[in-house]
Design a protein around this motif. Sequence first.
Motif, PDB file in Angstrom:
ATOM      1  N   LEU A 252    -155.274 -87.537 -11.076  1.00 25.41           N
ATOM      2  CA  LEU A 252    -155.644 -86.432  -9.833  1.00 25.41           C
ATOM      3  C   LEU A 252    -155.616 -87.095  -8.550  1.00 25.41           C
ATOM      4  CD1 LEU A 252    -157.926 -84.610 -12.221  1.00 25.41           C
ATOM      5  CD2 LEU A 252    -156.169 -83.437 -11.214  1.00 25.41           C
ATOM      6  N   ALA A 253    -155.416 -86.385  -7.461  1.00 22.21           N
ATOM      7  CA  ALA A 253    -155.408 -86.761  -6.164  1.00 22.21           C
ATOM      8  C   ALA A 253    -156.895 -86.838  -5.468  1.00 22.21           C
ATOM      9  CB  ALA A 253    -154.564 -86.099  -5.292  1.00 22.21           C
ATOM     10  N   ALA A 254    -156.766 -87.832  -4.604  1.00 27.41           N
ATOM     11  CA  ALA A 254    -157.914 -87.955  -3.444  1.00 27.41           C
ATOM     12  C   ALA A 254    -157.763 -86.754  -2.612  1.00 27.41           C
ATOM     13  CB  ALA A 254    -157.660 -89.221  -2.767  1.00 27.41           C
ATOM     14  N   CYS A 255    -158.979 -86.442  -2.206  1.00 24.36           N
ATOM     15  CA  CYS A 255    -158.856 -84.986  -1.420  1.00 24.36           C
ATOM     16  C   CYS A 255    -159.837 -84.940  -0.289  1.00 24.36           C
ATOM     17  CB  CYS A 255    -159.189 -83.871  -2.269  1.00 24.36           C
ATOM     18  SG  CYS A 255    -159.233 -82.107  -1.626  1.00 24.36           S
ATOM     19  N   ASP A 256    -159.570 -84.414   0.644  1.00 22.93           N
ATOM     20  CA  ASP A 256    -160.629 -83.908   1.918  1.00 22.93           C
ATOM     21  C   ASP A 256    -160.045 -82.653   2.487  1.00 22.93           C
ATOM     22  OD1 ASP A 256    -162.903 -83.929   3.320  1.00 22.93           O
ATOM     23  OD2 ASP A 256    -162.415 -85.944   4.157  1.00 22.93           O
ATOM     24  N   LEU A 332    -152.515 -89.541  -3.613  1.00 22.21           N
ATOM     25  CA  LEU A 332    -152.755 -90.073  -4.598  1.00 22.21           C
ATOM     26  C   LEU A 332    -153.253 -91.514  -4.304  1.00 22.21           C
ATOM     27  CD1 LEU A 332    -149.295 -89.430  -6.543  1.00 22.21           C
ATOM     28  CD2 LEU A 332    -151.456 -88.154  -6.475  1.00 22.21           C
ATOM     29  N   SER A 333    -153.903 -91.873  -3.302  1.00 23.23           N
ATOM     30  CA  SER A 333    -154.496 -93.054  -3.009  1.00 23.23           C
ATOM     31  C   SER A 333    -155.477 -92.742  -1.926  1.00 23.23           C
ATOM     32  CB  SER A 333    -153.692 -94.393  -2.665  1.00 23.23           C
ATOM     33  OG  SER A 333    -153.286 -94.098  -1.453  1.00 23.23           O
ATOM     34  N   THR A 334    -156.506 -93.449  -1.772  1.00 17.07           N
ATOM     35  CA  THR A 334    -157.534 -93.404  -0.787  1.00 17.07           C
ATOM     36  C   THR A 334    -156.915 -93.744   0.588  1.00 17.07           C
ATOM     37  OG1 THR A 334    -159.483 -93.708  -2.272  1.00 17.07           O
ATOM     38  CG2 THR A 334    -159.872 -94.006   0.146  1.00 17.07           C
ATOM     39  N   GLU A 335    -156.242 -94.816   0.517  1.00 19.50           N
ATOM     40  CA  GLU A 335    -155.358 -95.366   1.841  1.00 19.50           C
ATOM     41  C   GLU A 335    -154.820 -94.388   2.251  1.00 19.50           C
ATOM     42  OE1 GLU A 335    -156.970 -98.404  -1.049  1.00 19.50           O
ATOM     43  OE2 GLU A 335    -155.298 -96.934  -1.211  1.00 19.50           O
ATOM     44  N   SER A 336    -153.908 -93.627   1.476  1.00 18.94           N
ATOM     45  CA  SER A 336    -152.953 -92.516   2.255  1.00 18.94           C
ATOM     46  C   SER A 336    -153.573 -91.594   2.702  1.00 18.94           C
ATOM     47  CB  SER A 336    -151.965 -92.238   1.130  1.00 18.94           C
ATOM     48  OG  SER A 336    -150.907 -93.155   0.769  1.00 18.94           O
ATOM     49  N   LEU A 337    -154.821 -91.357   1.661  1.00 21.70           N
ATOM     50  CA  LEU A 337    -155.747 -89.902   2.375  1.00 21.70           C
ATOM     51  C   LEU A 337    -156.187 -90.324   3.800  1.00 21.70           C
ATOM     52  CD1 LEU A 337    -157.096 -87.370   1.297  1.00 21.70           C
ATOM     53  CD2 LEU A 337    -158.915 -88.865   0.886  1.00 21.70           C
ATOM     54  N   GLN A 338    -156.594 -91.760   3.862  1.00 22.97           N
ATOM     55  CA  GLN A 338    -157.019 -92.048   5.261  1.00 22.97           C
ATOM     56  C   GLN A 338    -155.989 -91.767   6.530  1.00 22.97           C
ATOM     57  OE1 GLN A 338    -160.140 -92.385   5.950  1.00 22.97           O
ATOM     58  NE2 GLN A 338    -160.527 -92.200   3.657  1.00 22.97           N
ATOM     59  N   LYS A 339    -154.750 -92.137   6.084  1.00 19.08           N
ATOM     60  CA  LYS A 339    -153.783 -92.013   6.976  1.00 19.08           C
ATOM     61  C   LYS A 339    -153.672 -90.506   7.381  1.00 19.08           C
ATOM     62  CE  LYS A 339    -150.851 -95.979   5.202  1.00 19.08           C
ATOM     63  NZ  LYS A 339    -149.455 -96.160   4.705  1.00 19.08           N
ATOM     64  N   LEU A 340    -153.751 -89.732   6.363  1.00 13.37           N
ATOM     65  CA  LEU A 340    -153.500 -88.249   6.836  1.00 13.37           C
ATOM     66  C   LEU A 340    -154.787 -87.729   7.504  1.00 13.37           C
ATOM     67  CD1 LEU A 340    -152.710 -86.972   3.053  1.00 13.37           C
ATOM     68  CD2 LEU A 340    -151.269 -87.211   4.845  1.00 13.37           C
ATOM     69  N   THR A 396    -149.011 -86.079 -24.436  1.00 14.36           N
ATOM     70  CA  THR A 396    -147.879 -85.610 -23.670  1.00 14.36           C
ATOM     71  C   THR A 396    -148.198 -86.137 -22.318  1.00 14.36           C
ATOM     72  OG1 THR A 396    -148.007 -83.378 -24.810  1.00 14.36           O
ATOM     73  CG2 THR A 396    -147.003 -83.357 -22.548  1.00 14.36           C
ATOM     74  N   PRO A 397    -147.102 -87.178 -21.965  1.00 19.78           N
ATOM     75  CA  PRO A 397    -147.253 -87.744 -20.756  1.00 19.78           C
ATOM     76  C   PRO A 397    -147.184 -86.628 -19.581  1.00 19.78           C
ATOM     77  CG  PRO A 397    -145.652 -88.648 -21.972  1.00 19.78           C
ATOM     78  CD  PRO A 397    -146.001 -87.324 -22.912  1.00 19.78           C
ATOM     79  N   THR A 398    -147.983 -86.867 -18.493  1.00 20.49           N
ATOM     80  CA  THR A 398    -148.184 -85.963 -17.394  1.00 20.49           C
ATOM     81  C   THR A 398    -147.695 -86.823 -16.028  1.00 20.49           C
ATOM     82  OG1 THR A 398    -150.631 -86.305 -17.192  1.00 20.49           O
ATOM     83  CG2 THR A 398    -149.672 -84.565 -18.458  1.00 20.49           C
ATOM     84  N   ASN A 399    -147.408 -85.854 -15.182  1.00 20.85           N
ATOM     85  CA  ASN A 399    -147.278 -86.591 -13.763  1.00 20.85           C
ATOM     86  C   ASN A 399    -148.569 -86.264 -13.055  1.00 20.85           C
ATOM     87  OD1 ASN A 399    -144.477 -87.418 -14.093  1.00 20.85           O
ATOM     88  ND2 ASN A 399    -143.988 -85.323 -13.677  1.00 20.85           N
ATOM     89  N   PRO A 400    -148.965 -87.287 -12.125  1.00 18.09           N
ATOM     90  CA  PRO A 400    -150.134 -87.085 -11.146  1.00 18.09           C
ATOM     91  C   PRO A 400    -149.968 -85.754 -10.581  1.00 18.09           C
ATOM     92  CG  PRO A 400    -149.022 -89.174 -11.067  1.00 18.09           C
ATOM     93  CD  PRO A 400    -148.179 -88.443 -11.638  1.00 18.09           C
ATOM     94  N   THR A 401    -151.068 -85.150 -10.152  1.00 17.59           N
ATOM     95  CA  THR A 401    -151.209 -83.719  -9.564  1.00 17.59           C
ATOM     96  C   THR A 401    -152.027 -83.947  -8.344  1.00 17.59           C
ATOM     97  OG1 THR A 401    -151.945 -81.482  -9.789  1.00 17.59           O
ATOM     98  CG2 THR A 401    -153.008 -83.070 -11.305  1.00 17.59           C
ATOM     99  N   MET A 402    -151.672 -83.031  -7.469  1.00 14.69           N
ATOM    100  CA  MET A 402    -152.383 -83.226  -6.139  1.00 14.69           C
ATOM    101  C   MET A 402    -153.826 -82.202  -6.236  1.00 14.69           C
ATOM    102  SD  MET A 402    -151.296 -84.992  -3.993  1.00 14.69           S
ATOM    103  CE  MET A 402    -149.677 -85.990  -3.650  1.00 14.69           C
ATOM    104  N   GLY A 403    -153.933 -81.769  -7.596  1.00 11.79           N
ATOM    105  CA  GLY A 403    -155.334 -81.207  -7.724  1.00 11.79           C
ATOM    106  C   GLY A 403    -156.337 -82.471  -7.779  1.00 11.79           C
ATOM    107  N   GLY A 408    -163.586 -88.336 -10.433  1.00 12.75           N
ATOM    108  CA  GLY A 408    -163.343 -89.508  -9.724  1.00 12.75           C
ATOM    109  C   GLY A 408    -164.421 -90.371  -9.335  1.00 12.75           C
ATOM    110  N   PHE A 409    -165.786 -89.888  -8.878  1.00 16.48           N
ATOM    111  CA  PHE A 409    -166.646 -90.572  -8.563  1.00 16.48           C
ATOM    112  C   PHE A 409    -167.017 -91.394  -9.659  1.00 16.48           C
ATOM    113  CE2 PHE A 409    -167.069 -87.009  -5.558  1.00 16.48           C
ATOM    114  CZ  PHE A 409    -166.930 -87.966  -4.216  1.00 16.48           C
ATOM    115  N   ILE A 410    -166.936 -90.812 -10.914  1.00 16.72           N
ATOM    116  CA  ILE A 410    -167.386 -91.770 -11.995  1.00 16.72           C
ATOM    117  C   ILE A 410    -166.350 -92.680 -12.375  1.00 16.72           C
ATOM    118  CG2 ILE A 410    -167.775 -91.329 -14.569  1.00 16.72           C
ATOM    119  CD1 ILE A 410    -168.742 -88.533 -14.050  1.00 16.72           C
TER     120      ILE A 410
END
Length: 472
Positions: A252-256, A332-340, A396-403, A408-410
């Motif tokens: 699952l994605a990083a989010c703000d 999908l990463s903290t680094e990309s989230l900071q760019k956004l 069942t293999p899954t793709n990452p989701t933007m949810g 994630g803190f754990i």
Amino acid sequence: MALSNPALFVTLILCVVVFASIEAAKEKKKSTKIVQTSSASAPSAGWFGGSQASPGDDAIRTSCEEVEDFVVNVRRELHRFPELMYKETKTSAYIQSKLKELDVNFSPGWAVNTKTDRITGPGGTGIVATIGTGTSPVVLLRADIDALPIHEEVESDIKSQTDGQMHACGHDGHTAMLLGAAKVLKVLEASGKIKGTVKLMFQPAEEGGAGGKRMVEEGVLEDEPKVDMAFGIHLWPALPSGTVGGKPGVVLAACDRFEIMISGVGGHAAMPHLVVDPIVAQSALVSSLQTIVSRKLSPLESGVVSVTKIEGGSAFNVIPGAVTLWGTVRSLSTESLQKLIKSVEDISTGIAQTHGCNATVRWSPDYYPPTMNDDDLWFGLGEKVASKVAANGEVTPTNPTMGAEDFGFIAQSVPSNFYLLGQSSEKMKTDWNLHHPKFTMDETVLKRGVELHVRSALEGLAMLAKNKKSEF
């Protein structure tokens, strides 16, 4: 000459018959083995390989199935009375009452809201229960308990009794499954089959309030005995009922989330030359924000920028002095989230200035990190547990989701696995997406969630005892 000797002829015939019988027996045995290993009804492989299922394997499944009525009833009771983040007082009290009935030790008062200037509600509704020896090793199982500010559109005898509030993300099911696991694990504790400690974490304020982070800050992972690994489950309408999904790495994605106020100078709509119009500025801003993902991120990176709410103005003939936008950024990463985040701030400031306005950008008190499945734990345990529980005998293999998920803190603190439990049924309409007012649960999958929890706990403790955490 053999034909002229009857005794020799009979002997030869007997040899041929015996040889043919031996070969037929070999072929039959070989054929039987092939059927057994390829048949869907054949015994599945054990948790960590081998031709036999784990000792007590059938008993575990039976125990989880036996608590199904208990779990379904708990879920229905919780569904009728949903509560929003940091205000889950009745929900917390109900969970505590069930833990008392099960004779499970617990401590209440977790997840006190430390961001009351931004988020309403006192918090303190989290619960941590413990089952087992009270000593290391320790596995943590987590469920979230809060609901959403959504008006339920499903007509049923368990419909939300609180207008404008609904369990539209399956947290009532998550809580029920963990209480069901507590019921099973408590029986196993009494028989001495839990070699270590299982912590049960009932977490408030998952829906944007970072209740999981509050509990981490309060010591849920570090308090003795310290947590060695953790597991969580989310009901997933995108997968068929009976399946268990997941993958190593990002699940699952990083989010703000953002709040942008565009301030100008209001006035009469008939005299736009005498005002500084924030409506025009916000219109340009919404369009410009959509260029961030396509022009600020690498094509190999994933990101989302969504404006979800706009508020401003009070009459058809008045240009307001300010307009406010709300929305979310995800990656999908903290680094990309900071760019956004930086791009949203830069574009908001630039667009506002271009139109003679000012922009004030505020972010949530806590951004969510991506939820990651630890590679070693997934391949060493999670994948095999999921396969064991799934109806089709495989993960069942899954793709990452933007949810996003504050599990994630754990996961960023201890090796963790997060399962996606399929709940889309062909027999009923249970494929409405999460956070939809018509979201409906397939309650038949709840026993599988209980089994996921129980097996993860038992096998996690076994793995920790065997490896002494050397692989983690």
